[in-house]
Design an enzyme around this catalytic site. Structure first.
Site, short mmCIF file in Angstrom:
data_model
loop_
_atom_site.label_atom_id
_atom_site.label_comp_id
_atom_site.label_asym_id
_atom_site.label_seq_id
_atom_site.Cartn_x
_atom_site.Cartn_y
_atom_site.Cartn_z
N MET A 171 0.83 -1.21 0.00
CA MET A 171 0.00 0.00 0.00
C MET A 171 0.86 1.26 0.00
SD MET A 171 -2.72 1.02 2.97
CE MET A 171 -1.80 1.87 4.24
N SER A 217 3.67 -6.88 2.02
CA SER A 217 2.52 -6.33 2.72
C SER A 217 1.22 -6.71 2.01
CB SER A 217 2.71 -4.83 2.87
OG SER A 217 1.93 -4.33 3.91
N GLN A 218 0.35 -5.76 1.62
CA GLN A 218 -0.91 -6.18 1.00
C GLN A 218 -0.67 -6.90 -0.33
OE1 GLN A 218 -3.37 -2.65 0.39
NE2 GLN A 218 -2.41 -2.14 -1.55
N ASP A 271 6.47 -5.71 14.27
CA ASP A 271 5.68 -4.94 13.31
C ASP A 271 4.72 -4.01 14.05
OD1 ASP A 271 3.93 -4.12 11.19
OD2 ASP A 271 4.51 -5.92 10.10
N HIS A 290 7.79 -3.45 10.34
CA HIS A 290 7.21 -3.83 9.05
C HIS A 290 8.17 -3.67 7.87
CE1 HIS A 290 3.81 -4.91 6.64
NE2 HIS A 290 3.82 -3.79 5.95
#
Ligand SMILES: *[C@@H]1O[C@H](CO)[C@@H](O)[C@H](O)[C@H]1NC(C)=O
Ligand SMILES: *[C@@H]1O[C@H](CO)[C@@H](O)[C@H](O)[C@H]1NC(C)=O
Length: 305
Positions: A27, A101-102, A220, A276
């Protein structure tokens, strides 16, 4: 005679080019800018000589790519990526896939939905949200105004159809207090996790992976809860107690074939100490590159096929 065969085999292994690698960014990020995945592609090309790296871009340029990471429905993004990769002749013989991530859950959707067109060997997800999120990142870290906007709307109206249609992060918003609404309304995540119906194609395609490697960032501070990176989540009905994948109904009923994959040794749960996506270069080489991206056993398997 035997010696010659061995020598020829070694030469063949050495000259066999490493499998291509496909990346899918997260993202508010882009496929190719030099300070994001562009840099990571160069890193891979440096440590794996001769490798072909493709970073998925959704849109005609980096700006559209970034905007689409907030506003283009993932179902559409996955269709676009499917066509994009299927049209690339360099990927015909298969590739390894890495989601950030996404991009992790999008890449998994690609495996599940586009399996008849692509041959994906290993799926590696870094800080993915396989069971969704309940809470959005402190947008400050991303320095992007869309992030704040998205967060406000999702907090109020995640499961409204128009929000699902137009905001990416709503499609993997998983409210454990509204478990049934989530299953019914989540346009993307509940579908790829076989929450509504069981799609056999999803199970078969996922199972066809050699390995599904999930990497969690132990510190994270962006993904909530961070257990989702290993397919864990809050136990249904509350937002305190966390359960692992193995403790979930998804696994016990084996709705997605993950238990079967686990039994076959195809699931790997790995972790990195930092925040993250903050990982160390040497850690990545040892944990991901050597076992999964340049493993000579892989080339051997390819020859046998
Ligand atoms: C299952 O997934 C495949 C691949 O995306 C799709 O073509 C098919 O329509 C789905 N089946 C059902 C029953 O939803
Ligand atoms: C984990 O995060 C906290 C808070 O941001 C920080 O103080 C700590 O140094 C971090 N630990 C590691 C191992 O990264």
């Amino acid at each position: 005679m035997k010696i010659w065969i061995t020598i020829l085999f070694v030469i063949k292994l050495t000259i066999a080019s490493p499998p291509p690698i496909v990346l899918w960014h997260g993202m508010g990020d882009t496929c190719c800018l030099p300070f994001s995945l562009g840099k990571f592609s160069v890193f891979l090309e440096t440590i794996i000589p001769g490798v072909y790296v493709k970073s998925i871009r959704i849109g005609n340029n980096n700006i559209e790519d970034l905007e689409n990471s907030y506003f283009m429905n993932p179902n559409k993004q996955v269709r676009i990526a499917c066509d994009q990769l299927a049209a690339d002749p360099k990927l015909t013989n298969g590739f390894n896939a890495i989601g950030f991530s996404q991009g992790s859950q999008f890449m998994r959707a690609l495996v599940q939905r586009c399996g008849d067109k692509l041959s994906i060997k290993n799926l590696i997800t870094l800080g993915g949200q396989h069971q969704g999120v309940y809470g959005l990142p402190h947008c400050g870290a991303l320095k992007h105004k869309s992030c704040d906007y998205v967060r406000k709307i999702i907090n109020y109206a995640a499961y409204y159809d128009w929000v699902q249609e137009s905001l990416v992060q709503a499609t993997y918003w998983h409210d454990p207090l509204k478990q049934e609404t989530y299953k019914e309304k989540s346009q993307f995540l509940a579908d790829i996790n076989n929450e509504r119906t069981i799609n056999r194609t999803y199970i078969e395609n996922l199972y066809s992976l050699r390995n599904f490697v999930m990497i969690k960032f132990n510190n994270d501070s962006i993904v909530q809860p961070r257990e989702t990176e290993w397919f864990g989540f809050y136990a249904p009905g509350q937002a305190q107690k966390l359960i692992t994948l193995q403790e979930s109904d998804l696994y016990k009923q084996d709705r997605l074939g993950l238990k079967a994959m686990d039994d076959a040794g195809k699931l790997a749960f790995l972790s990195s100490p930092g925040d993250h996506l903050q990982f160390d270069r040497d850690w990545f080489i040892k944990t991901v590159v050597q076992p999964y991206l340049t493993n000579p056993a892989d080339s051997k398997k390819d020859e046998e096929n």
